[in-house]
Design a protein around this motif. Sequence first.
Motif, mmCIF file in Angstrom:
data_model
loop_
_atom_site.group_PDB
_atom_site.id
_atom_site.type_symbol
_atom_site.label_atom_id
_atom_site.label_comp_id
_atom_site.label_asym_id
_atom_site.label_seq_id
_atom_site.Cartn_x
_atom_site.Cartn_y
_atom_site.Cartn_z
ATOM 1 N N VAL A 36 25.793 -39.509 -27.265
ATOM 2 C CA VAL A 36 25.225 -39.837 -28.573
ATOM 3 C C VAL A 36 24.855 -38.532 -29.268
ATOM 4 C CG1 VAL A 36 23.412 -41.051 -29.824
ATOM 5 C CG2 VAL A 36 24.325 -42.034 -27.718
ATOM 6 N N LEU A 37 25.229 -38.416 -30.533
ATOM 7 C CA LEU A 37 24.964 -37.210 -31.308
ATOM 8 C C LEU A 37 24.210 -37.576 -32.577
ATOM 9 C CD1 LEU A 37 25.458 -34.136 -31.641
ATOM 10 C CD2 LEU A 37 27.635 -34.715 -32.756
ATOM 11 N N PHE A 38 23.010 -37.044 -32.720
ATOM 12 C CA PHE A 38 22.243 -37.187 -33.955
ATOM 13 C C PHE A 38 22.469 -35.924 -34.787
ATOM 14 C CE2 PHE A 38 19.923 -40.113 -31.191
ATOM 15 C CZ PHE A 38 19.646 -41.165 -32.040
ATOM 16 N N LEU A 39 23.034 -36.095 -35.982
ATOM 17 C CA LEU A 39 23.351 -34.959 -36.847
ATOM 18 C C LEU A 39 22.342 -34.842 -37.986
ATOM 19 C CD1 LEU A 39 27.232 -35.314 -37.260
ATOM 20 C CD2 LEU A 39 25.998 -33.650 -35.840
ATOM 21 N N VAL A 41 32.135 -40.432 -28.585
ATOM 22 C CA VAL A 41 30.793 -39.985 -28.968
ATOM 23 C C VAL A 41 30.284 -40.851 -30.118
ATOM 24 C CG1 VAL A 41 29.407 -38.087 -29.873
ATOM 25 C CG2 VAL A 41 31.229 -37.627 -28.218
ATOM 26 N N ARG A 42 29.144 -41.461 -29.923
ATOM 27 C CA ARG A 42 28.505 -42.247 -30.989
ATOM 28 C C ARG A 42 27.708 -41.293 -31.871
ATOM 29 N NH1 ARG A 42 25.263 -47.449 -29.130
ATOM 30 N NH2 ARG A 42 27.393 -48.007 -28.577
ATOM 31 N N VAL A 43 28.020 -41.258 -33.145
ATOM 32 C CA VAL A 43 27.406 -40.302 -34.073
ATOM 33 C C VAL A 43 26.486 -41.038 -35.034
ATOM 34 C CG1 VAL A 43 27.825 -38.574 -35.854
ATOM 35 C CG2 VAL A 43 29.393 -38.752 -33.899
ATOM 36 N N PHE A 44 25.259 -40.522 -35.158
ATOM 37 C CA PHE A 44 24.313 -41.008 -36.159
ATOM 38 C C PHE A 44 24.087 -39.906 -37.185
ATOM 39 C CE2 PHE A 44 23.239 -43.622 -32.467
ATOM 40 C CZ PHE A 44 23.206 -44.888 -33.041
ATOM 41 N N GLN A 45 24.314 -40.208 -38.453
ATOM 42 C CA GLN A 45 24.084 -39.260 -39.528
ATOM 43 C C GLN A 45 22.609 -39.321 -39.915
ATOM 44 O OE1 GLN A 45 26.352 -37.167 -40.613
ATOM 45 N NE2 GLN A 45 28.186 -38.051 -39.636
ATOM 46 N N GLY A 46 21.869 -38.292 -39.540
ATOM 47 C CA GLY A 46 20.432 -38.312 -39.781
ATOM 48 C C GLY A 46 20.056 -38.203 -41.238
ATOM 49 N N ARG A 95 23.381 -52.046 -39.031
ATOM 50 C CA ARG A 95 24.816 -51.924 -39.306
ATOM 51 C C ARG A 95 25.121 -50.654 -40.088
ATOM 52 N NH1 ARG A 95 28.374 -53.378 -43.375
ATOM 53 N NH2 ARG A 95 30.468 -54.006 -42.673
ATOM 54 N N LYS A 96 24.217 -50.278 -40.992
ATOM 55 C CA LYS A 96 24.506 -49.109 -41.838
ATOM 56 C C LYS A 96 24.608 -47.824 -41.027
ATOM 57 C CE LYS A 96 19.716 -47.843 -42.986
ATOM 58 N NZ LYS A 96 18.750 -47.616 -44.082
ATOM 59 N N GLU A 97 24.035 -47.820 -39.799
ATOM 60 C CA GLU A 97 24.141 -46.626 -38.967
ATOM 61 C C GLU A 97 25.564 -46.444 -38.421
ATOM 62 O OE1 GLU A 97 21.669 -44.675 -38.949
ATOM 63 O OE2 GLU A 97 20.057 -46.039 -39.584
ATOM 64 N N TYR A 98 26.332 -47.510 -38.388
ATOM 65 C CA TYR A 98 27.674 -47.461 -37.815
ATOM 66 C C TYR A 98 28.776 -47.522 -38.873
ATOM 67 C CZ TYR A 98 25.156 -48.527 -33.530
ATOM 68 O OH TYR A 98 24.271 -48.495 -32.477
ATOM 69 N N VAL A 99 28.485 -48.161 -40.015
ATOM 70 C CA VAL A 99 29.499 -48.337 -41.056
ATOM 71 C C VAL A 99 29.051 -47.574 -42.291
ATOM 72 C CG1 VAL A 99 30.809 -50.003 -42.408
ATOM 73 C CG2 VAL A 99 29.981 -50.619 -40.132
ATOM 74 N N PRO A 100 29.565 -46.357 -42.492
ATOM 75 C CA PRO A 100 29.146 -45.576 -43.655
ATOM 76 C C PRO A 100 29.681 -46.191 -44.938
ATOM 77 C CG PRO A 100 30.946 -44.482 -42.525
ATOM 78 C CD PRO A 100 30.552 -45.644 -41.676
#
Length: 493
Positions: free
Chosen positions: A57-60, A102-107, A460-465
């Motif tokens: 998991v990557l928090f950016l 890698v699961r990416v979360f756009q901070g 859902r918004k964390e996965y579908v930009p």
Amino acid sequence: MAPARIVEDVPWTSPAYQPEPYDGPPRNVAYIDAIKFNESVKPPKYEILGTDPNSKVLFLDVNILECTGKPIYRGDVFIQGERIKAVGNVANKDQLLKDPDVRVFQGKGRTLMPGLGDSHTHFSWNGGDLASLGTLNVEEHTLLTARSAKCYLDSGYTMCYGAASAKERQDIAIRDAIYAGDIPGPRSLANGKEMAKHDGDLESAITAFADTPEEMREVIRHHAGLGVDNIKLVMSGEEICEVRSAQDCYFTDEETAACVDEAHKAGKSICAHARARDSVKMCVKHGVDVIYHGSYIDEEGMGMLEAARMKHVVAPAINWLVATLNDAAAFGYSHEKAEQVNNQELEVALRGLREMHRRGIVVLPGGDYGFAWTPHGTYARDLAHFKNLMGFTAHESIIAATYGVAKLMMRADEMGQIKEGNYADCILVDGNPIDNIDILQDHGKLNVIMINGRIHKAGRKEYVPPPVAGEDENKHPIVPDVAVRDGRPTVQS
């Protein structure tokens, strides 16, 4: 039983006393660092099962609130399996971004911080009448208790120190199910029934009774045999009972010493409901690890506690007093009655707690949630009270609820901070809790909740930009078509 009496009028208990304004680095990190509980009471190293060691998991681009004392700073955080692997600068970020696993979360500048902790947890309280808990069938009660544990995690809490269970094995069963990965909930340490003397219980239906040192030792041995981590004593009264004053102490020195000796011999930490002046002194004198409330501490007791501050923490459960005064009327306990029995204790307690913080005594938030006017899910009220009423900065309040509770659970080397090697227990907050600590009470602002490297909550918004112009070869029906020129999308006219 020691007679009820009002706390003596010394300078720090004067109504005129107020802490000096402070806006510097958090002071309580050093206080927490200095705590050294007896190693003999360290609980087993419980592990939560079920996290895939290959999970990534990557928090950016997050604002990182480490809870180490450092100011918030911008960076990235990488998690593999159940642990944090990199904080701030992720050296192999470009490679990770190309990895589809890698699961990416756009901070986008949101705050990533450790999961919160509660130092005085009652999973099995039901939000209403405590007396009814004694007759509630164990099957229904277990479901209720599991729901409470999930509610803590839903609220961003990943650590809970058990402070009493309505049934003697309720905390144990829930703790074991959480660590087995069978139900969602925070890392927890289990307590059994609180122990009181027959003339000193707060609610008989959920109490284990003992009246002599030997009977107390036997109750402790019984609970230790069941598998609890903590032992709870009821040493003083509670004003709302109306027949048990918060200024009355029901234990003797001999009884307190016997309880501490037996609990520590069994490898269990010991905590005590100790509002009265004499009960606080006995806790310090005989080595009770966790002092709950401590409202009527006097100057002598404060000095004793300061001298032994490396061996004790205080968990005041201040929201109980605040909420009883302000919120209980809706449930039939009038504001006038609450003012009569609780207002004095709140004022005295706040002055003592401010002084404890000034003297470097570790004070931790959390406690007594699960009553009608302190409902489950509102746990972060305590953090606001620490800031608004007790002289803590917002940063200090959050550190107390993260690193402080990790220290209480004797796992501060791998919990309670965003730090390489620690368990990946964290929350992504839509805002900055240092600027607005009330945001931690808004579950809608807790956008991502993770425990042990696993996502418990993410919308859902964390996965579908949102759609981007030109994506999907211009097939998206909402955004305009674009032409790519020199590697840049250009809207076609």
